[in-house]
Design an enzyme around this catalytic site. Structure first.
Site, PDB file in Angstrom:
ATOM      1  N   PRO A 131      35.914  37.400  38.456  1.00 30.52           N
ATOM      2  CG  PRO A 131      34.031  37.899  37.198  1.00 30.52           C
ATOM      3  CD  PRO A 131      34.519  36.975  38.267  1.00 30.52           C
ATOM      4  CD  GLU A 132      40.979  41.066  39.990  1.00 30.45           C
ATOM      5  OE1 GLU A 132      41.573  42.158  39.859  1.00 30.45           O
ATOM      6  OE2 GLU A 132      41.465  40.105  40.612  1.00 30.45           O
ATOM      7  CE  LYS A 155      35.320  43.486  41.579  1.00 29.10           C
ATOM      8  NZ  LYS A 155      35.921  42.689  42.673  1.00 29.10           N
ATOM      9  NE  ARG A 200      38.813  38.475  48.778  1.00 28.04           N
ATOM     10  CZ  ARG A 200      38.339  39.598  48.259  1.00 28.04           C
ATOM     11  NH1 ARG A 200      39.130  40.379  47.546  1.00 28.04           N
ATOM     12  NH2 ARG A 200      37.083  39.948  48.419  1.00 28.04           N
TER      13      ARG A 200
END
Length: 317
Positions: free
Chosen positions: A2-3, A61, A302
């Protein structure tokens, strides 16, 4: 992961349904869910019982719930110092939520069936006069399929107005925080020998930005992810910061409108604003600006998505 926008949606949900309520019981159903609380599950549950939850807070976050005394309760540090029992005294403690890859905080009716991966259940006394009537009979559940996340209890930074847990004192403010210092970030970027995407993901410089929104902001700013930070002028840095704020504000608006009042979610229904993404996840699709196919490149375990025409790579030094 989550950001900032997703975590802010969770914070708003907790502020509505949980803040101001007094904890009645805590049930830890999986020890890994409290592994960041050194004193263990029984201590975690005992220390929280009888405490009142304050306003839900967020930095980047990171999400936490300050707790204060609401009856006879432990008035001590979270790390196992011998407790002193006194009524109605501010603790200087906060519950820090680590959501990890699959953690969710749900507000559910007490009689709702347990979720398969329910790890922690917190029930409330519901005797507080200022608690909304719609919240009565609901409980807070922490669900985590992969058990990478969890809840823990920590001391807060002395004198901090946000009651910031001490373990995240090193985390920078996020760009939506009114106290965020744009000039300080510009100066830090000029001094550091790094690249712009690495800097955006450095939570000690600027918090709340993750892989998805970094790619989106860089696309809007027409900056390649490997651009050295030292080459950014003040106007370009200010422009990039503006795009970071735009992307996060837009995502937050979408997450807020889709938020189910009984479902405080980070990784599911609230989700990322996929329909509005310009770069991330759009490999081989045409750039919305110039029509060139978006490319994906491996980056620090990533992926980075970019337009090879709009976001030209830096020249080799």
């Amino acid at each position: 992961m989550p950001e900032l926008p997703e975590v802010e949606v969770v914070r708003r949900g907790l502020a509505r349904w949980v803040s101001g309520r007094t904890i009645d019981t805590v049930e830890v159903r999986h020890p890994r869910a409290v592994r960041r609380h050194p004193a263990g599950a029984d201590d975690f549950a005992a220390r929280l019982t009888g405490l009142r939850i304050g306003p839900a807070r967020r930095r980047g976050k990171y999400l936490w719930l300050p707790v204060t005394g609401g009856g006879p309760a432990v008035q001590s540090a979270a790390e196992g110092i011998v407790p002193v029992v006194t009524p109605d005294v501010t603790h200087g403690l906060a519950i820090l939520a680590h959501l990890g890859m699959s953690g969710q905080l749900l507000v559910q009716p007490q009689d709702a069936p347990d979720e398969k991966h329910l790890r922690i259940r917190i029930r409330f006394a519901d005797t507080d006069a200022d608690v909304p009537a719609e919240a009565a009979g609901t409980e807070l559940r922490f669900i985590d399929q992969r058990t990478f996340g969890g809840l823990s209890l920590h001391d807060t930074v002395p004198g901090d107005p946000d009651l910031l847990p001490d373990v995240i004192a090193h985390i920078a403010r996020d760009p939506l925080d009114p106290a965020f210092d744009d000039a300080a970030l510009r100066d830090a970027l000029r001094r550091r020998r790094t690249t712009i995407k690495r800097a955006l993901l450095d939570q000690t410089l600027i918090s709340g930005v993750g892989n998805i929104y970094a790619d989106e902001a860089l696309w809007r700013a027409k900056l390649h992810y490997d651009r050295p930070t030292a080459t950014l002028t003040r106007p370009r840095t200010a422009e990039l910061l503006g795009h970071v704020r735009e992307v996060m504000t837009a995502a937050l608006a979408v997450g807020g409108t889709s938020f189910d009042s009984l479902y405080v979610n980070v990784n599911g229904e609230s989700g990322y604003f996929e329909r509005s993404l310009d770069a991330y996840g759009r490999e081989d699709e045409p750039c919305r600006r110039c029509g060139t196919p978006i490319r994906r490149r491996p980056w620090m375990n990533r992926s980075s998505y970019f337009c090879p025409r709009c976001q030209r790579p830096p020249r080799p030094s």
